[in-house]
Scaffold this active site. Sequence first.
Site, PDB file in Angstrom:
ATOM      1  N   LYS A 100       4.581  -6.931  -5.406  1.00 23.07           N
ATOM      2  CA  LYS A 100       3.679  -6.466  -6.467  1.00 23.07           C
ATOM      3  C   LYS A 100       4.400  -5.636  -7.526  1.00 23.07           C
ATOM      4  O   LYS A 100       4.073  -5.721  -8.707  1.00 23.07           O
ATOM      5  CB  LYS A 100       2.528  -5.663  -5.864  1.00 23.07           C
ATOM      6  N   THR A 101       5.401  -4.837  -7.110  1.00 16.45           N
ATOM      7  CA  THR A 101       6.112  -4.007  -8.089  1.00 16.45           C
ATOM      8  C   THR A 101       6.852  -4.887  -9.093  1.00 16.45           C
ATOM      9  O   THR A 101       6.910  -4.576 -10.291  1.00 16.45           O
ATOM     10  CB  THR A 101       7.087  -3.042  -7.383  1.00 16.45           C
TER      11      THR A 101
ATOM     12  N   ASP B  57      -1.501   0.480 -10.232  1.00 17.18           N
ATOM     13  CA  ASP B  57      -0.930   0.095  -8.946  1.00 17.18           C
ATOM     14  C   ASP B  57      -1.758   0.715  -7.818  1.00 17.18           C
ATOM     15  O   ASP B  57      -2.424   1.736  -8.019  1.00 17.18           O
ATOM     16  CB  ASP B  57       0.517   0.598  -8.879  1.00 17.18           C
ATOM     17  N   GLU B  58      -1.717   0.109  -6.629  1.00 22.21           N
ATOM     18  CA  GLU B  58      -2.431   0.617  -5.440  1.00 22.21           C
ATOM     19  C   GLU B  58      -3.906   0.889  -5.764  1.00 22.21           C
ATOM     20  O   GLU B  58      -4.468   1.934  -5.425  1.00 22.21           O
ATOM     21  CB  GLU B  58      -1.766   1.898  -4.916  1.00 22.21           C
TER      22      GLU B  58
ATOM     23  N   GLN C  25      -5.132  -2.721   2.877  1.00 28.14           N
ATOM     24  CA  GLN C  25      -4.263  -1.551   3.029  1.00 28.14           C
ATOM     25  C   GLN C  25      -4.934  -0.277   2.521  1.00 28.14           C
ATOM     26  O   GLN C  25      -4.249   0.707   2.215  1.00 28.14           O
ATOM     27  CB  GLN C  25      -2.938  -1.775   2.299  1.00 28.14           C
TER      28      GLN C  25
ATOM     29  N   ARG D 155       4.862  -3.187   8.339  1.00 28.88           N
ATOM     30  CA  ARG D 155       6.083  -2.452   7.972  1.00 28.88           C
ATOM     31  C   ARG D 155       7.311  -3.130   8.584  1.00 28.88           C
ATOM     32  O   ARG D 155       8.441  -2.891   8.157  1.00 28.88           O
ATOM     33  CB  ARG D 155       6.060  -1.004   8.484  1.00 28.88           C
TER      34      ARG D 155
END
Length: 688
Positions: free
Chosen positions: A37-38, A223-224, A254, A622
Amino acid sequence: MSDDIKSQVNRLNPRQQEAVRYIDGPCLVLAGAGSGKTSVITTKIAYLIRECGMSARKIAAVTFTNKAAREMKERVSKMLPGRTGYGLTVSTFHTLGLNIIRAELKSLGYRSGFSLFDPEDAKALLRDLMQKDAQVDADQINRIQHTISAWKNDLVTPGDALSHAASEDEAFAARVFEAYVRHLKAYNAVDFDDLIYLPAKLFERDEEALARWRRRIHYMLVDEYQDTNSSQYKLVRLLMAERETFTVVGDDDQSIYAWRGARPENLVQLGEDFPRLKVIKLEQNYRSTALILQAANTLIANNPHVYEKTLWSQMGQGDAIRIVMCRNEEAETERVASEILTRRIKLGAKWRDFAVLYRGNFQARLLELKLQHYQIPYKLSGGTSFFSRNEIKDAMAYLRLLINPADDNAFLRIVNVPRREIGPTTIEKLANYAASRETSLFAACAELGLGEVLNEKAIQRLGWFNQFLEGVRRRMDQGSAISAIRQMFEEMDYEAWLHQNASAPIVAEKRMQNVWTLIDQLERSMRPGDNVTPTDAEGEEGETDDVEAAISRLVLRDIMDQQAEEDDTDRVQLLTLHASKGLEYPHVYIMGLEEDLLPHRNAIESGTVEEERRLAYVGITRARRTLTMTLAKQRKAFGEMMQCTPSRFLDELPDEILEWEGRADKEDPEKKHERGASAIAGLRSLLG
């Protein structure tokens, strides 16, 4: 399209490219864990500027942490040559809010040089306000502080809170809220929640201010997005309602911060408020093996979804997910520590390739002892930094006020520390007087006109405080600054204050020692020719003997200490599941897969198990190469050994990809024998 931007976009997968190129309306990018996504956000910023001709100063990209904002800024800057990125806003939500407040001081009714209260400053004010009515304990203050924060996040005013109070406790909290807001305004101060609350409230009522910021921000990237609360969502919606030119990136799977006010339902609200919303799913994962993703997908499928997605990977099948049942919590930590030791050698891995995740910080205590026993280096995330300790913040406030008497925030922190019987009513009247005289709070303490607003006792106490610090400043100018500072803490008997507020004498002694350590450090940073390390000060050794410069360097050291928390030295990483979000490791252990622990008992009782399932999903995703989950048959709680029930989340994982150990009805005897032989071989290798 310019060649460099074209090559950047072409490196992305088809769904990522679609997300970058769609600029004609509102866009929601559902970005699964590890889906890049970044890269989408940073490439889209460069695409808007270099391909679409949008001015960088008209774009704002916001996220939730300084670390994420810093990473985004660094990646964007590499795509924007020269000054093409000049004026671009890449920041946290709260920094954007702070910029709005600074630009709109007059509209908000604040003066320049306003103070920002951190949570401890706010707690001290609440304590003073609440103790006017009754004796209160720390838990009550924490509850009220949490309630006020939740109200601000939901854009509730003190009047609204009082009119909707359903009990006397809520009514009391609402009255404290009203007094708290009034005192903050008198102090020309805002708290952390105000950084979003005030701009959102301003834009609701002031169309001219909103129009100014709509002209300044033509495109927003968030973002997020699943972590936004009500006030953050309102801020974005108000700014973007006219043009509808924005991209938000998020993942409802998330969303693990409901306790902080996050609302994953904002993803649904977005579609209702912006009917033209285009939804693009990023489902290709670049982090984990197929079996790890299968475990994550199967687990999270038990939660309801508005938007379905399934993560997939080209990283190969990978190893089975290991579930290790241990006799008790000591055996659990022994197993994790010893296995990390042997697997590091067997796999040729580094210590930092291993991470141990857990639901609560208390689970790390026993694990730390085991790691120390095996001499395994580790980093424990979430510890208290030196500069975040209350006694150090008090000492730093005294130092700041000594070198800058106009520092109102420092004044407010320590005017009544140690207690000088200077209460919030006195401070409110002093603050209003200082505002009318356009002077600092410290200077106002010595003005004759103060007699018009305060009684004689209050004036005497404020005057004594002013004279006391002025005396220290004179001694600093005339002789040894360090001696004067040491003498100041002795004269006001700060150690006695620590003893009054500590749980035990040894705690107070340690806190006082921290203060002396700070002053020793200040002295070392002033001493010409001393060996100054990079963490001692900025600049060359013996650069200056000026106390003001030395104190400023201590403030910088605080920043550097925070940055040092992000170091990548070779240590095993220990952190909570909440703290692990956004990170990744080759080998992950998740401890405590038991009912009442994960999912947590509070979540089971309150019916919020869905968020606990998302927390487990975050932990699983993770892992890059191997994932091991552990649980104990017995665990000590409240001084008694309790029988544990395996977590329901283990039953929700697909049996065919699990490899159990320590549970007879699930364990494969052949694999048990293989593990035994492998363990012996590993020990021989270790000893050899």
